[in-house]
Every structure is written in structure tokens, then in C-alpha cells.
Design a protein around this motif. Structure first.
Motif, PDB file in Angstrom:
ATOM      1  N   UNK A 254       0.838  -1.195   0.000  1.00  0.00           N
ATOM      2  CA  UNK A 254       0.000   0.000   0.000  1.00  0.00           C
ATOM      3  C   UNK A 254       0.879   1.254   0.000  1.00  0.00           C
ATOM      4  N   UNK A 255       0.318   2.342  -0.528  1.00  0.00           N
ATOM      5  CA  UNK A 255       1.013   3.630  -0.548  1.00  0.00           C
ATOM      6  C   UNK A 255       0.105   4.672   0.084  1.00  0.00           C
ATOM      7  N   UNK A 256       0.686   5.560   0.847  1.00  0.00           N
ATOM      8  CA  UNK A 256      -0.094   6.593   1.533  1.00  0.00           C
ATOM      9  C   UNK A 256      -0.878   7.432   0.533  1.00  0.00           C
ATOM     10  N   UNK A 259       0.089  10.987  -0.977  1.00  0.00           N
ATOM     11  CA  UNK A 259       0.946  11.173  -2.150  1.00  0.00           C
ATOM     12  C   UNK A 259       0.140  11.505  -3.402  1.00  0.00           C
ATOM     13  N   UNK A 260      -1.167  11.254  -3.339  1.00  0.00           N
ATOM     14  CA  UNK A 260      -2.028  11.430  -4.510  1.00  0.00           C
ATOM     15  C   UNK A 260      -2.906  12.669  -4.352  1.00  0.00           C
ATOM     16  N   UNK A 261      -3.206  13.308  -5.454  1.00  0.00           N
ATOM     17  CA  UNK A 261      -3.998  14.540  -5.417  1.00  0.00           C
ATOM     18  C   UNK A 261      -5.494  14.278  -5.397  1.00  0.00           C
ATOM     19  N   UNK A 262      -5.930  13.157  -6.008  1.00  0.00           N
ATOM     20  CA  UNK A 262      -7.354  12.855  -6.117  1.00  0.00           C
ATOM     21  C   UNK A 262      -7.622  11.395  -5.800  1.00  0.00           C
ATOM     22  N   UNK A 263      -8.880  11.089  -5.510  1.00  0.00           N
ATOM     23  CA  UNK A 263      -9.290   9.707  -5.233  1.00  0.00           C
ATOM     24  C   UNK A 263      -9.703   9.017  -6.526  1.00  0.00           C
ATOM     25  N   UNK A 283      -9.311   5.721   3.166  1.00  0.00           N
ATOM     26  CA  UNK A 283      -8.934   7.120   3.314  1.00  0.00           C
ATOM     27  C   UNK A 283      -7.428   7.312   3.453  1.00  0.00           C
ATOM     28  N   UNK A 284      -6.749   6.305   3.957  1.00  0.00           N
ATOM     29  CA  UNK A 284      -5.330   6.442   4.274  1.00  0.00           C
ATOM     30  C   UNK A 284      -4.413   5.901   3.177  1.00  0.00           C
ATOM     31  N   UNK A 285      -4.902   4.909   2.434  1.00  0.00           N
ATOM     32  CA  UNK A 285      -3.996   4.227   1.514  1.00  0.00           C
ATOM     33  C   UNK A 285      -4.569   4.056   0.102  1.00  0.00           C
ATOM     34  N   UNK A 286      -3.653   3.928  -0.853  1.00  0.00           N
ATOM     35  CA  UNK A 286      -3.935   3.440  -2.203  1.00  0.00           C
ATOM     36  C   UNK A 286      -3.359   2.033  -2.320  1.00  0.00           C
ATOM     37  N   UNK A 287      -4.006   1.201  -3.131  1.00  0.00           N
ATOM     38  CA  UNK A 287      -3.511  -0.162  -3.315  1.00  0.00           C
ATOM     39  C   UNK A 287      -3.230  -0.430  -4.786  1.00  0.00           C
ATOM     40  N   UNK A 288      -2.368  -1.412  -5.075  1.00  0.00           N
ATOM     41  CA  UNK A 288      -2.071  -1.722  -6.474  1.00  0.00           C
ATOM     42  C   UNK A 288      -3.259  -2.347  -7.195  1.00  0.00           C
ATOM     43  N   UNK A 289      -3.539  -1.854  -8.377  1.00  0.00           N
ATOM     44  CA  UNK A 289      -4.558  -2.456  -9.235  1.00  0.00           C
ATOM     45  C   UNK A 289      -3.885  -3.335 -10.292  1.00  0.00           C
ATOM     46  N   UNK A 290      -2.691  -2.907 -10.710  1.00  0.00           N
ATOM     47  CA  UNK A 290      -1.896  -3.685 -11.653  1.00  0.00           C
ATOM     48  C   UNK A 290      -0.432  -3.280 -11.475  1.00  0.00           C
TER      49      UNK A 290
END
Length: 293
Positions: A254-256, A259-263, A283-290
């Protein structure tokens, strides 16, 4: 000059008579790629643009938003064939003067614009119950062909001459021009088949692109295979990452979200190489989709 063999997208001008797989096989063997895929089949009878991806970039086809394709087609009125084009035995029905039907042809093309449903040709690679339609046709087996929703963006009548009609059409992915020409014939109370078909654009990529690879028949391992900038193909927001974040990506971590501007989905890049697609997890993390590594 040889390809650097990095995963990438390539725009090629498919020669007539070649299958889409012929093209992929030639690129794979000549330049030692492990995997080559394409964004949409082009009939052997057709020539023109094909978008190929190599190795890990084949995973990015699902993220191409603009998959509309533009074709230049020439139809012959008064003839039919099993394959709806000139690749099989032609059957003459009647002499047709296309010029006398110009208004009706223009009306037909104009009425195509918008959403509708289409029945694909029996000679096509679509699978029904796990079996390609053309195999049913070759074995003289009956099969119910499911209709498909298609979208026609625009049409233009280019010329009418003798029994031939040439037009340009921009359509959604999966639309069969042979079926459209068959419907053209029906609308004119006759029959019609495709004589010539050229794909002139795929999304925002057209036949005049500076990185178009031509003369495929004579291409060999010494040829210069020009790659596209993947940013021309994938229209997602980009997050440039460093080596530390790259390690997390390599392990599918996962990545915080800070670091990203939009959801929304992002494509992660380092040194101009696409390495992963990430999407919101919470709300806290992004996960890999590919992950492409």
C-alpha cells in the motif's frame, strides 16, 4: 538498429492479407519480446493501424479510455459473399448504379450515428459457448449470434462510382464494418460486401503519426522499431515516484494516499517508465490495481 526490448506501445501499419496474429508474431520473433498483444483485431482483408503492446505493457490495455476507431471503407453493391467481403466466393445479384442512390446512402450513413445494436458476422473471431464463430461457419453448424451494442460517432460519404460506395466512419470498439456494409445493402433493397477496408485512426492516434511503423513485410531484427510515448495511450493522472516508493510497488504494498492529489486511479512512473496502476483503498492508503514489474 534493434529495439531496446523495453515494454512499450507500438503503432503499426498492418499489410492487407496479414492476420492480426501474424503481425504480433513477427514483432515478437524479430525483436525477442516475451509477449505481444494488440488492442483490437483487424480483418485479414483490411489494412491500416494496429496498436500493439509488448511484455508487461500488455496489462495496460484495460486502461485505454479512447478505443474508438476510424475506418475508410469501400462497399460493392449488388454482390454478396459468405464472409461479407471479397475474401470468399462472390455471388453476383444485380447491377447497381450507386450514384442514383446517393441520397439514400447519405440517409443510411447519417442514421447510423448514435447507439444501436449489431449482429457480428458469422465469419468472425467472437467466441460463443467457448467456440469461435468462424469455426461454426466452416463446420456448417447453426449458432445463435448475440447482438452487441455499438456506437457510431460520425460518418461521411466520400464517393460513389459505378457500383461502389466509399465512406469514412468512426465507431466504438468491437464494431464490424462488414455488418454495417451488409445493412447498407439491405437499406438499398440489394446486397453489399466490403471491397476495401483501412483503419485510419485508433483513439487519438492516426495514420499520419510520426512514430508509425510501416513496411512491415520487409522489417527484420535490424529494423528500427519506433515506440510510442505511453502517455499518448494511457490517459490517467501520473504520479512520479522515487526508488524508495518503487520498492514498495515491487512488493505490491500500500502507498499513503497523501501522495495522490485525487481519489482516482493513477499510473505510477519512474524514469518515464510506467510501473503500476494504483487505486484508492481507503482514506489512508492506495492499493495496487496492476503491477508491471
Amino acid at each position: 538498429m534493434q529495439s531496446d526490448h523495453k515494454p512499450n506501445f507500438y503503432l503499426l501499419d498492418k499489410p492487407k492479407t496479414w492476420t492480426s496474429q501474424d503481425l504480433c508474431t513477427k514483432i515478437k520473433k524479430n525483436f525477442n519480446f516475451n509477449k505481444v498483444g494488440h488492442s483490437g483485431t483487424l480483418d485479414p482483408n483490411a489494412d491500416g493501424l494496429m496498436l500493439l503492446a509488448t511484455d508487461s505493457y500488455t496489462k495496460l490495455f484495460d486502461y485505454i479510455e479512447n478505443t474508438d476507431k476510424t475506418y475508410k471503407a469501400t462497399a460493392i453493391l449488388g454482390y454478396s459473399s459468405p464472409t461479407l467481403d471479397v475474401d470468399s466466393d462472390l455471388i453476383f445479384h444485380e447491377n447497381i448504379n450507386a450514384a442514383s442512390l446517393t441520397k439514400d446512402i447519405e440517409n443510411f450513413l447519417g442514421n447510423l450515428v448514435g447507439e444501436s445494436f449489431q449482429t457480428p458476422p458469422i465469419y468472425s473471431a467472437i467466441k460463443v459457448k467457448g467456440k469461435r464463430l468462424y469455426k461454426y461457419a466452416r463446420q456448417n453448424q447453426e449458432v445463435d449470434i448475440p447482438v452487441r451494442k455499438i456506437i457510431v460517432d460520425n460518418t461521411e460519404l466520400l464517393s460513389v462510382e459505378s457500383n461502389k460506395v466509399t465512406f469514412q466512419i468512426t465507431v466504438s470498439k468491437g464494431t464490424y464494418i462488414r455488418s454495417i456494409v451488409e445493412e447498407l445493402g439491405k437499406s438499398l433493397n440489394t446486397v453489399a460486401i466490403v471491397e476495401k477496408l483501412s483503419r485510419t485512426s485508433i483513439g487519438n492516434l492516426d495514420i499520419n503519426h510520426s512514430k508509425l511503423n510501416k513496411n512491415i513485410e520487409t522489417m527484420d531484427y535490424k529494423s528500427n522499431l519506433q515506440s510510442l510515448d505511453w502517455k499518448e495511450v494511457i490517459n490517467l493522472p501520473i504520479l512520479e515516484i522515487n526508488q524508495e516508493v518503487l520498492k514498495s510497488v515491487q512488493h505490491g504494498q500500500l502507498i499513503l494516499s497523501s501522495m495522490f492529489s485525487n481519489q482516482e486511479k493513477y499510473i505510477l512512473s519512474i524514469n518515464n517508465d510506467a510501473v503500476a496502476i494504483y487505486k484508492p483503498f481507503n482514506e489512508k492508503y492506495f492499493k495496487p490495481d496492476k503491477v508491471l514489474l
